[in-house]
Design a protein around this motif. Structure first.
Motif: not given
Length: 388
Positions: A323-329, A339-350
């Motif tokens: 794993f990589v435990w990444a602090q949100i920018p 909400e950040f994970s939703k944004l990554l999924l919607e905009k970056a497809k990740v």
């Protein structure tokens, strides 16, 4: 609606929010790069699969097995500990096979705790470390695990302010999700403390082999006297690419192993015998199998961490785990991990795992699992760069 008291103690499963959005996006034809679940994407070494097939062709292999594991498997488990950690264990009284470590920890919680007991668990942490004991009607004392303070000192503080005193401590190093690691001196302090206060120690050692560069993860049982106070769980899921096989085990304190054995004798008949016999081949197999799997994760770790740092998302490469435990920018941290994970999924497809799903202290983070190859990881970096 009927009331089910144990189910009512469980919060909504945070990871399902992202899983449902991911499934919806894929149904719409979108290509989602999935770093969510820690679900190895490669097969086990061929000899392990071949042994499974060979054993499955034998008529007697399809009968009920032993809930504590066949003797050959328990012997392979204890031999594995002797080879890797110089720890001597009795295959009859100090080892038991489990249906993955998750089942083992859950059944041990039921076997040794109940209403009125409390246990200490790091937070954030892998959910079963907490909810196995919530489901056994325990009280859970959260101990913060982060880089801002010494975990052992936080543990002492939590213990001193709790009355009646906690019955058990659950730890997991290398740690999921934070990737924190410890040295043998940490375990020495834990064992001494546990002996002084008659505290049970349960160590989840799932990432024992997924270590990088010059770091080697110590076993809790390497400390003299550790068997007097606790047990250690291991799983073949990560070290041998066998997650769906559900093969794990617990070793250590005879009293705790006996309690788990007794409970499991009522609850199950053990794994399918061919899985147990193939697991003997895995545990007795060449170290190169494990090293090759580890090296795959090491390469993926480097590609992901170098890529994220290059586009301005500062992350620290872990010394261990997949794993990589990444602090949100910082500019997006106010969103929180869901909400950040939703944004990554919607905009970056990740797709990633929201840190809040691992408990208190996780909401400023997301967890990447190293289950996508280097090409897909670079593709994900490009999508994240556009978002940032």
């Amino acid at each position: 609606m009927r009331e089910f008291p144990r189910i009512n103690r469980l919060p909504p499963y945070v990871f399902n929010i992202i899983n449902e959005l991911k499934l919806k996006a894929r149904r719409q034809g979108e290509d989602i790069i999935d770093f969510g679940m820690g679900n190895p994407d490669q097969p086990p070494p061929d000899p392990i699969i071949e042994k499974l097939i060979e054993t499955a062709r034998k008529p007697q292999s399809h009968r009920y097995s032993l809930s504590k594991g066949v003797y050959k498997l328990r012997l392979a488990i204890t031999d594995w500990y002797m080879r890797n950690y110089s720890v001597e264990l009795d295959p009859d009284t100090e080892a038991i096979a489990t249906i993955g470590s998750k089942e083992g920890i859950s059944h041990l919680a039921v076997a040794i705790t109940g209403p009125g007991d409390s246990i200490m668990v790091p937070t954030p942490t892998y959910p079963i470390h907490t909810y196995a004991f919530i489901l056994s009607n325990c009280d859970v004392i959260n101990v913060p695990l982060n880089k801002d303070r010494d975990f052992f000192e936080a543990l002492l503080e939590a213990f001193k302010r709790t009355w009646p005193r906690p019955k058990a401590l659950v730890i997991n190093f290398p740690h999921n999700p934070t990737t924190e690691v410890v040295d043998i001196e940490f375990f020495e302090k834990v064992v001494a403390f546990a002996k002084e206060h008659e505290l049970i120690v349960i160590h989840d050692f799932a990432y024992a082999d997924i270590v990088y560069e010059d770091y080697k993860a110590p076993s809790f049982l390497q400390v003299p006297g550790a068997k007097d106070v606790g047990v250690e769980f291991f799983t073949l899921s990560k070290s041998y690419n066998m997650p769906g096989w559900r093969m794990g085990f617990a070793v250590g304190n005879q009293e705790l192993i006996h309690a788990l054995t007794r409970l499991k004798s009522y609850q199950d008949y053990g794994m399918f015998t061919p899985i147990q016999i193939a697991s003997v081949i895995a545990l007795n197999g060449p170290r190169k199998w494990v090293e090759d799997i580890r090296d795959t994760y090491y390469l993926r770790r480097n590609v992901l961490c170098e890529g994220l740092n290059r586009i301005g998302w500062t992350v620290e490469p872990p010394k261990a785990t997949m794993f990589v435990w990444a602090q949100i920018p910082e500019k997006l941290r106010h969103l929180g991990s869901v909400e950040f994970s939703k944004l990554l999924l919607e905009k970056a497809k990740v797709a990633v795992s929201p840190g809040i799903g691992f408990g208190e202290g996780g909401d400023e983070f997301v967890r990447f699992s190293l289950v996508e190859n280097e090409h897909r990881t670079r593709q994900a970096i490009r999508g994240i760069r556009e978002l940032l």
